[in-house]
Scaffold this motif. Structure first.
Motif, PDB file in Angstrom:
ATOM      1  N   ALA A  78      50.921  50.110  39.109  1.00 24.84           N
ATOM      2  CA  ALA A  78      50.312  51.513  39.308  1.00 24.84           C
ATOM      3  C   ALA A  78      51.198  52.547  39.803  1.00 24.84           C
ATOM      4  N   SER A  79      51.105  53.950  39.556  1.00 23.47           N
ATOM      5  CA  SER A  79      51.675  54.972  40.345  1.00 23.47           C
ATOM      6  C   SER A  79      50.833  56.050  40.282  1.00 23.47           C
ATOM      7  N   THR A  80      50.155  56.402  41.173  1.00 20.69           N
ATOM      8  CA  THR A  80      49.203  57.425  41.205  1.00 20.69           C
ATOM      9  C   THR A  80      48.662  57.920  42.556  1.00 20.69           C
ATOM     10  N   ASP A  81      47.824  58.732  42.582  1.00 14.61           N
ATOM     11  CA  ASP A  81      47.473  59.205  44.178  1.00 14.61           C
ATOM     12  C   ASP A  81      46.408  58.109  44.704  1.00 14.61           C
TER      13      ASP A  81
ATOM     14  N   ARG B 203      42.415  53.907  44.786  1.00 19.28           N
ATOM     15  CA  ARG B 203      41.317  53.406  45.454  1.00 19.28           C
ATOM     16  C   ARG B 203      40.130  53.168  44.469  1.00 19.28           C
ATOM     17  N   GLU B 204      39.768  54.330  43.885  1.00 17.97           N
ATOM     18  CA  GLU B 204      38.499  54.652  42.935  1.00 17.97           C
ATOM     19  C   GLU B 204      38.726  53.609  41.802  1.00 17.97           C
ATOM     20  N   SER B 205      39.794  53.139  41.312  1.00 15.33           N
ATOM     21  CA  SER B 205      39.904  52.367  40.269  1.00 15.33           C
ATOM     22  C   SER B 205      39.491  50.933  40.564  1.00 15.33           C
ATOM     23  N   TYR B 206      39.224  50.673  41.661  1.00  7.01           N
ATOM     24  CA  TYR B 206      38.531  49.080  41.895  1.00  7.01           C
ATOM     25  C   TYR B 206      37.396  49.350  42.962  1.00  7.01           C
TER      26      TYR B 206
ATOM     27  N   ILE C  74      43.006  45.696  47.551  1.00  7.04           N
ATOM     28  CA  ILE C  74      43.508  45.556  46.359  1.00  7.04           C
ATOM     29  C   ILE C  74      44.736  44.853  45.789  1.00  7.04           C
ATOM     30  N   MET C  75      45.540  45.129  46.844  1.00  6.31           N
ATOM     31  CA  MET C  75      46.813  44.374  46.901  1.00  6.31           C
ATOM     32  C   MET C  75      46.603  42.903  46.957  1.00  6.31           C
ATOM     33  N   ILE C  76      45.954  42.079  47.901  1.00  5.44           N
ATOM     34  CA  ILE C  76      45.665  40.716  48.092  1.00  5.44           C
ATOM     35  C   ILE C  76      45.133  40.238  46.837  1.00  5.44           C
ATOM     36  N   TYR C  77      43.966  40.972  46.181  1.00  3.17           N
ATOM     37  CA  TYR C  77      43.318  40.249  45.191  1.00  3.17           C
ATOM     38  C   TYR C  77      44.126  40.510  43.965  1.00  3.17           C
ATOM     39  N   THR C  78      44.756  41.479  43.722  1.00  6.51           N
ATOM     40  CA  THR C  78      45.731  41.741  42.479  1.00  6.51           C
ATOM     41  C   THR C  78      46.741  40.781  42.480  1.00  6.51           C
ATOM     42  N   GLU C  79      47.212  40.386  43.657  1.00  4.89           N
ATOM     43  CA  GLU C  79      48.633  39.267  43.707  1.00  4.89           C
ATOM     44  C   GLU C  79      47.775  38.071  43.154  1.00  4.89           C
ATOM     45  N   GLN C  80      46.558  37.730  43.436  1.00  7.02           N
ATOM     46  CA  GLN C  80      46.072  36.500  42.838  1.00  7.02           C
ATOM     47  C   GLN C  80      45.807  36.376  41.335  1.00  7.02           C
ATOM     48  N   GLU C  81      46.065  37.740  40.664  1.00  6.42           N
ATOM     49  CA  GLU C  81      45.828  37.525  39.331  1.00  6.42           C
ATOM     50  C   GLU C  81      46.238  36.804  38.461  1.00  6.42           C
ATOM     51  N   ASP C  82      47.529  36.663  38.620  1.00  7.03           N
ATOM     52  CA  ASP C  82      48.293  35.927  37.850  1.00  7.03           C
ATOM     53  C   ASP C  82      48.429  34.116  37.999  1.00  7.03           C
TER      54      ASP C  82
END
Lengths: 227, 287
Positions: free
Chosen positions: B209-212, B217-220, B272-280
């Motif tokens: 992701a590359s956004t404001d 934050r609102e995406s999650y 967001i970072m912690i849970y996203t890193e679990q995704e894979d």
């Protein structure tokens, strides 16, 4: 380039570089393989590069507003400056050597213009082996110096061996006789001066062309290196 | 016009690939560059600056190709690559004396101001500085030549909380005239919460992701619920942690309707970072 030279002087120059210029005085020793004196200049250049590696000089310099090619070119030119200072110090030394030791050097080549040409070839050999290898992997500068030292001493042994052989066997072969009289002695005749000036010009050509190619090769290597 | 534009930047190693990394930054903003250790943050920054040989892609600084105008572009950029770790036996004064000659825009007054602000003593040698002070010295150099773009790799690591807070104030003051921007990587997500306007999140060499920050934050959403809510909804969870009473997890905002019976809260950057890193990993942490 001026700023990079200032950086070399202020942050990179190890004490060994000016100190080892004193080895030019080894030409005052009556019997000594004089080319070895120039090896100490190569040794001081190794200190310059090795200390730079320990100081993360390449990363610091590459982050400055200069191109990677300029980083290499500045260092090569600084190396050339060190070698040329040693070379210029040797010029008066061959005259002093001749005055103090007119009968010549029994341990190798005499102080002469041919000797100065051999010095330039020695520097070319060192630069060609050491500098590109340094930019390939700066962490192996010790190993690279060892390899370049071997290459330099092969040249010293070949040159000094040839001159000792020429002096010892000058009565056996006309070529050795010519070499002993025209190359391996302080020039005494117009013929010897001409021959030695040509030898010096050949040495200068080898050094100039060799250093240019070394610089180009090192730039090419450094452009591909990951810092 | 973008002050910084990174387009399809590639670098291939035998065990890692920087895969067409792209993002851009307008003047007047701070962008946080986040990702786990080994995600490719430093590789991206080094490839951008030609410190490592890229396999593809382009970088534009103020509209000019960095690789075609390396000298000029570097003159407009201030870099910090972690703590200052060069010329350990040299004094700061000697190093600054060399550095300032490369920058026609060097601002000695600003430099001396940063020295005072960071409590740096010029007569000290680099080896006499603590890790935090070395970071501060690197920042003082980077901030003192009127750079339009600051690229900072882990600038706040090793700093105490007070110094970090002070530094974030410096960052805000640097960009306040609207002509400068900062790209900085960090593991300290709270620093980003305080000052970043944009986020670029890199994972495994790819930009996720590359956004404001607000849009990001609102995406999650963070959700928590009983174990009975978990099994049927597990496919919609990006990552989750199970505990004795249920679970807590991260979902995409568009999946919020499926979790109406659960407790839903806004997501913070760190979660967001912690849970996203679990995704894979297809693992759920069990507490």
């Amino acid at each position: 380039m001026k700023q990079l030279f200032y950086k070399e002087l202020k942050l990179c120059l190890p004490v060994q570089v000016p100190l080892f210029f004193l080895f030019a005085a080894m030409l005052l020793i009556p019997a000594y393989p004089y080319l070895v004196a120039c090896f100490f200049t190569c040794n001081s250049i190794f200190y310059l590069f090795n200390q730079s590696a320990g100081n993360n000089d390449l990363l610091f310099t590459a982050l400055l507003p200069v191109s990677k090619a300029q980083v290499v070119k500045a260092r090569v030119r600084f190396t050339v400056m060190i070698e040329m200072i040693m070379f210029l110090l040797l010029v008066p030394m061959i005259f002093v050597n001749h005055r103090l030791n007119p009968q010549g050097n029994p341990a190798g080549t005499d102080g002469s213009l041919t000797f100065l040409a051999a010095v330039l070839v020695l520097f070319t050999v060192f630069n060609a082996v050491f500098i590109p290898a340094f930019y390939r992997d700066e962490t192996k500068s010790g190993k690279n110096f060892l390899i370049s030292t071997i290459a330099v001493f092969v040249w010293i042994i070949l040159w000094e061996g040839f001159m000792i052989t020429a002096a010892a066997a000058k009565d056996a072969l006309p070529f050795f006789s010519w070499a002993a009289e025209n190359l391996d002695a302080f020039p005494a005749t117009a013929q010897a001066w001409r021959t030695q000036l040509i030898a010096l010009a050949v040495g200068a050509l080898i050094y100039g062309l060799g250093t240019y190619l070394v610089s180009r090769k090192a730039v090419g290597i450094f452009e591909r290196v990951d810092l | 016009m973008h002050l910084l534009e990174v387009r399809d930047l590639e670098k291939r190693y035998p065990t890692f690939t920087l895969d067409k990394v792209s993002f851009s930054l307008e003047p007047g903003y701070i962008m946080g560059f986040i990702g786990r250790n080994g995600a490719g943050k430093t590789t991206t920054m080094k490839a951008m600056l030609n410190l490592i040989h890229r396999d593809g892609g382009e970088v534009f600084v103020n509209g000019r190709s960095f690789f075609e105008n390396e000298r000029a572009c570097k003159g407009e950029i201030g870099f910090v690559m972690g703590e200052f770790d060069c010329y350990k036996n040299a004094t700061l004064k000697a190093i600054t004396d060399v550095t300032r000659r490369f920058y026609p825009t060097w601002d000695q007054a600003a430099y001396e101001d940063y020295l005072r602000r960071f409590a740096l003593v010029e007569s000290k040698k680099v080896k006499e500085l603590s890790a935090g002070m070395r970071v501060k010295y690197a920042l003082a150099l980077a901030l003192s030549h009127d750079a339009r773009l600051l690229i900072l790799d882990e600038p706040t690591s090793g700093l105490d909380p007070v110094s970090r807070d002070d530094l974030l104030d410096v960052f805000r003051s640097v960009i306040e005239d609207g002509s400068r921007s900062i790209l900085f990587s960090t593991h300290i997500i709270s620093d980003l919460e305080k000052c970043a306007d944009y986020i670029t999140y890199i994972k495994g060499g790819r930009v996720l992701a590359s956004t404001d920050v607000l849009t990001f934050r609102e995406s999650y959403r963070l959700v928590s619920g009983d174990r009975e809510h978990l099994e049927v909804r597990r496919p919609k969870l990006i990552g989750c942690k199970e505990h004795a009473f249920g679970f807590t997890g991260l979902i995409r905002a568009e999946d919020e309707a499926a979790f109406r019976s659960c407790k839903i809260a806004p997501a913070d950057l760190e979660s967001i970072m912690i849970y996203t890193e679990q995704e894979d990993s297809h693992e759920t942490a069990v507490l």
